[in-house]
Write an enzyme that holds these catalytic residues in place. Sequence first.
Site, mmCIF file in Angstrom:
data_model
loop_
_atom_site.group_PDB
_atom_site.id
_atom_site.type_symbol
_atom_site.label_atom_id
_atom_site.label_comp_id
_atom_site.label_asym_id
_atom_site.label_seq_id
_atom_site.Cartn_x
_atom_site.Cartn_y
_atom_site.Cartn_z
ATOM 1 N N VAL A 1 30.780 51.388 44.259
ATOM 2 C CA VAL A 1 30.389 51.470 42.847
ATOM 3 C C VAL A 1 28.893 51.727 42.708
ATOM 4 C CG1 VAL A 1 30.252 50.118 40.714
ATOM 5 C CG2 VAL A 1 32.265 49.932 42.175
ATOM 6 N N THR B 1 32.963 44.235 38.803
ATOM 7 C CA THR B 1 34.056 43.677 37.997
ATOM 8 C C THR B 1 33.975 42.156 38.054
ATOM 9 O OG1 THR B 1 35.398 45.590 38.510
ATOM 10 C CG2 THR B 1 36.570 43.635 37.729
ATOM 11 N N GLY C 1 56.374 55.173 44.730
ATOM 12 C CA GLY C 1 55.942 55.227 46.123
ATOM 13 C C GLY C 1 56.070 53.871 46.777
ATOM 14 N N CYS D 1 40.698 47.743 44.143
ATOM 15 C CA CYS D 1 40.712 47.248 42.758
ATOM 16 C C CYS D 1 42.021 46.616 42.310
ATOM 17 C CB CYS D 1 40.363 48.382 41.807
ATOM 18 S SG CYS D 1 38.637 48.808 41.866
#
Length: 441
Positions: free
Chosen positions: A11, A121, A253, A260
């Site tokens: 990030v 976050t 899938g 995250c």
Amino acid sequence: MNIAVVGTGYVGLVTGVSLSEIGHTVTCIDINEAKITKMRQGISPIYEPGLSELMLKNIEENRLFFTTDHTKGFNNAEAIYIAVGTPEKDDGSADLTYVEEVAINIATQIRRDTVVVTKSTVPVGTNHKIKDILNRNLKNDVKVNVVSNPEFLKEGSAIHDSFNGDRIVIGADNEKAGDVVEQINTPFEVPVFRTDIKSAEMIKYASNAFLATKISFINEISNICDRLNANVEDVASGMGMDKRIGSEFLNAGIGYGGSCFPKDTKALIQIAGNVHYDFELLKGVVNVNQKQQCLLIDKLLDRIPNLKGKRIAVLGLAFKPNTDDMREAASIVVTKRLIDEGAEVIGYDPIAMENAKSYLRHEMVYAKTIEEALENSDATLILTEWEDIKNIKLNLFNTMNYPLVIDGRNCFSLEKMRGQKVEYHSVGRPSIHYNREKLNI
Ligand code: UDX
């Protein structure tokens, strides 16, 4: 504007480089000396398309700097971005140690009014804690404000996403501080959404949890399609045409991985729990994902009940294509299960093999090419939809002992596979059988 970014992980580095590209003077700070030395030469520590080129360009144009020295980095910065990691603790909550350390560092060193921008976050309420830490530790007579500005970058397309995002969320309780961050971001020409700090913090978790929910939902639908011989791809396309649903993030899938979704979903369950709310739906999403990661093992055991001594090729190790990131990759769980079942595993990934070795050093043999992985194997499991893997020459499967292919990412169309001498199983789509009895050992 003069900006400092603390933390040069995914990030932080992408944020710093992008901010320099739109004209700001950016100093990226990290405690890792070796990493900083490399980045000064424009060498990116992570694989991210387009990142190295932009790093080099902005270093050469004197807008992008790297240092381990916080004082130097903070000197003159009008805004300081916090972009350090918030790893998952054993109970699923976010570990805020690094964020808090940075806040103390900022408070003791800044010599001018500063806006602190949180990119990491962090659980709802953390930015208020950061503000308290800052104000309690200020050494000089300056004002500091905190703004939440969560990132929504996807690995593998992070640079593209920075310049083409759907929105920039700015959460501020002080209007002027919010204005500063809005001004910084104006050149991106991405729509800005302004709100209060706590709502901004929640937007990040709620967005990731919603996307994870979409994935677990379609994965459950795919498991039902499997049993009914329906085709989940057609189901997803038909659903996605409804604008209220949307067609993205409906690829069935073997579940979501990465840095995250797994971490943020568990953290949001914790955040809800802290205010005595049982987030039942999200708990279901997490459970479904854990089961889905092992779907291919169940399909394999269904065809080869005893895996002892069997050679299994695993194609694709990264948690998704276009990244070397192995965090929470299904390949880790799948390989360990194969080993427990007594199989020999030979793995291949175009980019992530070096990183894979720190998660799976002794568990698998690493093949240099897809050809090497496939030759003489008893089954192939496809875990990541890399272009290399999607474009594989299908007759290569005939170099296997028996061409049993179990595809966790629906890389090939059924039409194409029907014409091959391959037994092909995928996710939520009818299987293609070939000489089935040969496998009934
Ligand atoms: C995600 C969010 O998209 C991003 O906004 C946030 O800032 C960080 O987390 P990222 O983890 O890089 O980004 O990858 P993403 O492309 O979102 O994929 C996450 C996982 O979900 C991957 O394992 C991927 O394979 C899986 N996935 C995604 C699916 O299984 N099906 C889909 O339809 C989409």
